[in-house]
Write an enzyme that holds these catalytic residues in place. Structure first.
Site, mmCIF file in Angstrom:
data_model
loop_
_atom_site.group_PDB
_atom_site.id
_atom_site.type_symbol
_atom_site.label_atom_id
_atom_site.label_comp_id
_atom_site.label_asym_id
_atom_site.label_seq_id
_atom_site.Cartn_x
_atom_site.Cartn_y
_atom_site.Cartn_z
ATOM 1 N N ASP A 34 -14.518 27.750 40.835
ATOM 2 C CA ASP A 34 -14.406 29.104 40.289
ATOM 3 C C ASP A 34 -15.788 29.632 39.929
ATOM 4 O O ASP A 34 -16.140 29.763 38.762
ATOM 5 C CB ASP A 34 -13.498 29.074 39.058
ATOM 6 C CG ASP A 34 -13.340 30.445 38.436
ATOM 7 O OD1 ASP A 34 -13.381 31.442 39.173
ATOM 8 O OD2 ASP A 34 -13.198 30.525 37.202
ATOM 9 N N LYS A 85 -5.304 28.889 35.394
ATOM 10 C CA LYS A 85 -6.514 28.313 35.965
ATOM 11 C C LYS A 85 -6.252 26.862 36.321
ATOM 12 O O LYS A 85 -5.531 26.164 35.611
ATOM 13 C CB LYS A 85 -7.684 28.418 34.993
ATOM 14 C CG LYS A 85 -9.052 28.151 35.636
ATOM 15 C CD LYS A 85 -10.180 28.623 34.751
ATOM 16 C CE LYS A 85 -11.517 28.523 35.472
ATOM 17 N NZ LYS A 85 -12.627 29.085 34.696
ATOM 18 N N HIS A 144 -7.174 39.370 39.915
ATOM 19 C CA HIS A 144 -8.606 39.287 39.681
ATOM 20 C C HIS A 144 -9.228 38.832 40.995
ATOM 21 O O HIS A 144 -9.133 37.663 41.371
ATOM 22 C CB HIS A 144 -8.920 38.285 38.566
ATOM 23 C CG HIS A 144 -8.860 38.886 37.210
ATOM 24 N ND1 HIS A 144 -9.247 38.215 36.064
ATOM 25 C CD2 HIS A 144 -8.464 40.120 36.794
ATOM 26 C CE1 HIS A 144 -9.088 39.013 35.015
ATOM 27 N NE2 HIS A 144 -8.611 40.158 35.439
ATOM 28 N N ASP A 176 -5.897 34.998 39.838
ATOM 29 C CA ASP A 176 -7.338 35.079 40.048
ATOM 30 C C ASP A 176 -7.683 34.270 41.291
ATOM 31 O O ASP A 176 -7.343 33.093 41.386
ATOM 32 C CB ASP A 176 -8.082 34.532 38.824
ATOM 33 C CG ASP A 176 -9.595 34.732 38.907
ATOM 34 O OD1 ASP A 176 -10.195 34.261 39.890
ATOM 35 O OD2 ASP A 176 -10.168 35.318 37.985
ATOM 36 N N ASP A 222 -17.155 32.588 40.952
ATOM 37 C CA ASP A 222 -17.196 34.043 40.759
ATOM 38 C C ASP A 222 -18.352 34.727 41.483
ATOM 39 O O ASP A 222 -19.142 35.448 40.879
ATOM 40 C CB ASP A 222 -17.233 34.366 39.264
ATOM 41 C CG ASP A 222 -15.929 34.016 38.576
ATOM 42 O OD1 ASP A 222 -14.886 34.502 39.033
ATOM 43 O OD2 ASP A 222 -15.942 33.257 37.591
ATOM 44 N N HIS A 271 -9.171 30.730 40.835
ATOM 45 C CA HIS A 271 -8.579 29.804 39.879
ATOM 46 C C HIS A 271 -7.637 28.774 40.485
ATOM 47 O O HIS A 271 -6.799 28.204 39.777
ATOM 48 C CB HIS A 271 -7.842 30.587 38.781
ATOM 49 C CG HIS A 271 -8.765 31.204 37.789
ATOM 50 N ND1 HIS A 271 -8.345 31.678 36.571
ATOM 51 C CD2 HIS A 271 -10.104 31.404 37.824
ATOM 52 C CE1 HIS A 271 -9.378 32.162 35.894
ATOM 53 N NE2 HIS A 271 -10.448 32.007 36.641
ATOM 54 N N GLU A 305 -3.006 34.700 32.555
ATOM 55 C CA GLU A 305 -3.788 34.216 33.694
ATOM 56 C C GLU A 305 -3.936 32.700 33.683
ATOM 57 O O GLU A 305 -4.341 32.114 32.684
ATOM 58 C CB GLU A 305 -5.173 34.863 33.667
ATOM 59 C CG GLU A 305 -6.102 34.404 34.780
ATOM 60 C CD GLU A 305 -7.467 35.052 34.678
ATOM 61 O OE1 GLU A 305 -8.304 34.835 35.572
ATOM 62 O OE2 GLU A 305 -7.722 35.775 33.686
ATOM 63 N N TRP A 333 -6.536 35.082 28.982
ATOM 64 C CA TRP A 333 -6.937 33.820 29.601
ATOM 65 C C TRP A 333 -7.572 32.951 28.530
ATOM 66 O O TRP A 333 -8.387 33.432 27.723
ATOM 67 C CB TRP A 333 -7.948 34.032 30.727
ATOM 68 C CG TRP A 333 -8.514 32.719 31.210
ATOM 69 C CD1 TRP A 333 -7.936 31.852 32.084
ATOM 70 C CD2 TRP A 333 -9.749 32.117 30.790
ATOM 71 N NE1 TRP A 333 -8.732 30.740 32.250
ATOM 72 C CE2 TRP A 333 -9.853 30.876 31.448
ATOM 73 C CE3 TRP A 333 -10.766 32.487 29.911
ATOM 74 C CZ2 TRP A 333 -10.935 30.016 31.278
ATOM 75 C CZ3 TRP A 333 -11.841 31.628 29.734
ATOM 76 C CH2 TRP A 333 -11.923 30.411 30.418
ATOM 77 N N ASP A 370 -13.522 40.326 39.248
ATOM 78 C CA ASP A 370 -14.023 39.358 38.273
ATOM 79 C C ASP A 370 -15.086 38.479 38.926
ATOM 80 O O ASP A 370 -14.780 37.443 39.498
ATOM 81 C CB ASP A 370 -12.876 38.507 37.728
ATOM 82 C CG ASP A 370 -13.323 37.561 36.620
ATOM 83 O OD1 ASP A 370 -14.491 37.667 36.181
ATOM 84 O OD2 ASP A 370 -12.510 36.730 36.183
#
Length: 420
Positions: A296, A230, A288, A261, A298, A264, A228, A187, A328
């Site tokens: 994002d 985003k 993820h 993800d 997390d 993302h 990955e 990423w 993640d």
């Protein structure tokens, strides 16, 4: 009645309920036991790593909070991971970033070697877990302007290409030493804060850089490449070179894993709906699993609708051999070990619920056009006694049942974390 007898009695009742629906809970527990979830090391130290632990995070990455007890050495981090893993049932892996190397002197990113991760491998052998890996293309002077593999300057691109190539060697080392392939996910934070004049050139440079990185064949027996996407990040709000469309095409055309993800994408997008479509075009996927709140951010994974939908998609479409599951998130506002335990157990719970779903009946009703019964069964299945099966599974795995793990975490916090 003892606690153990209560757990067993509740399980026996649940087993009977599921048996009437043609679901063998013993088989389900064995299936769940074989599904690995890759925990992420960076929850334990707020993505600091050991290259330069005092360094500032850049590249659209932030961690918030100052809860006491953050790990500041490899030994502390491994000890914390040990505690967390002891409270989570079933197969586990650990996901490392390149900045978690260990060396007595500073090692530049493009000079990392397998020897810098030898202690992690020895730890993994002892714990009987696999390792996954990531090049760290952020928080470095060569990524200061949020451009790495797509940078207009060749010398910057070449630096990050060398870093990713070196990272592949580390990943291959993990696979050879541990007997299970390491998934290495690339990423990069590349993008622009404001509207670019040229959207194509950075993507062409990113594609060429990635081609150089994966040019040397490495057996998938030891190492697997993943890429990955985003939507945006802090400092790259208007444009990211590595968009979903870019990496979807790249993964399909280069036969590498596509990483989805859950944080993302646009706040109204979910990755659960993308899994089936992507499975038609790419051979393998990496997930993820995280929890975004408006961006994002997390947050720790909850047992919410999207986490459950992700698990359902994997199980309903028999994708376990094609999907690798990783986590993640990084929350520094709560006990970091508790964050690992909560998030990982929730992912495992979602997988168990998916395995206990009457999928064959639902599919038959759908194919017969009986959408009324499909909806009714879907809703009724949500209240089936899956939690009794989960408790019994934890009991058999000799990990804490229910929230009893929290007392152990609090004790560890008092005896270890608060003394750091």
């Amino acid at each position: 009645m003892s606690k153990a007898d209560q757990i067993k009695s509740s399980y026996d009742n649940a087993k009977s309920v599921f048996s009437e629906m043609g679901i063998d809970t013993e088989v389900v527990m064995q299936q769940l036991n074989d599904i690995s979830v890759s925990m992420h090391c960076w929850q334990g130290d707020d993505v600091s790593g050991f290259e330069n632990p005092e360094g500032e995070l850049t590249g659209g990455i932030q961690t918030t909070g100052n809860y006491p007890g953050k790990a500041t050495t490899p030994e502390q981090l491994r000890a914390d991971i040990d505690v967390a893993m002891s409270m989570i049932p079933g197969a586990l892996r650990l996901n490392l970033h390149a900045i978690y190397l260990e060396s007595d002197e500073y090692v530049e990113r493009d000079q990392i070697k397998p020897e810098h991760f030898e202690n992690w491998v020895q730890w993994a052998k002892k714990q009987k877990v696999g390792l996954d890996f990531n090049p760290s293309c952020f928080s470095h002077e060569m990524s200061a302007d949020n451009m790495t593999l797509s940078h207009p300057k060749e010398e910057v691109r070449e630096f990050w290409i060398r870093h990713c190539i070196a990272s592949r060697k580390v990943s291959e080392y993990f696979g050879k030493e541990l007997g299970t392939p390491s998934v290495m996910n690339i990423w990069v934070p590349d993008g622009y804060k404001d509207v670019p004049a040229d959207r194509l050139a950075p993507r062409k440079r990113l594609m060429e850089s990635l081609d150089k990185i994966i040019a040397e064949p490495i057996s998938k027996k030891y190492h697997k490449d993943a890429v990955e996407s985003k939507l945006f990040g802090i400092g790259t709000e208007a444009y990211t070179a590595g968009s979903n469309e870019f990496y979807m095409g790249y993964a399909a055309s280069r036969d590498v894993m596509l990483c989805l993800d859950s944080g993302h994408f646009h706040p109204t997008e979910v990755i659960s709906d993308k899994i089936s479509s992507a499975s038609l075009y790419v051979n393998e996927m990496l997930l993820h699993v995280s929890r975004p709140i408006r961006w994002d951010s997390d947050h720790v994974v909850m047992l919410d609708d999207e986490t459950q939908a992700i698990a359902n998609e994997i199980i309903r479409h028999d994708l376990l051999d094609r999907v690798s599951i990783g986590l993640d998130f990084f929350d520094a506002s709560i006990n970091r070990i508790a964050a690992w335990v909560i998030g990982t157990r929730n992912m495992k719970k979602a997988l168990m619920r998916a395995l206990l779903e009457p999928t064959d009946q639902l599919r038959t009703l759908e194919n017969d056009g009986d959408f009324t019964s499909r909806l009714a069964l879907l809703e009724e299945s949500k209240s089936l006694p899956w939690s009794a099966v989960w408790d019994y599974y934890c009991f058999k795995q000799d990990v804490p049942v229910g929230a009893s793990w929290l007392d152990q975490v609090k004790q560890y916090e008092e005896e270890v974390l608060l003394k750091r």
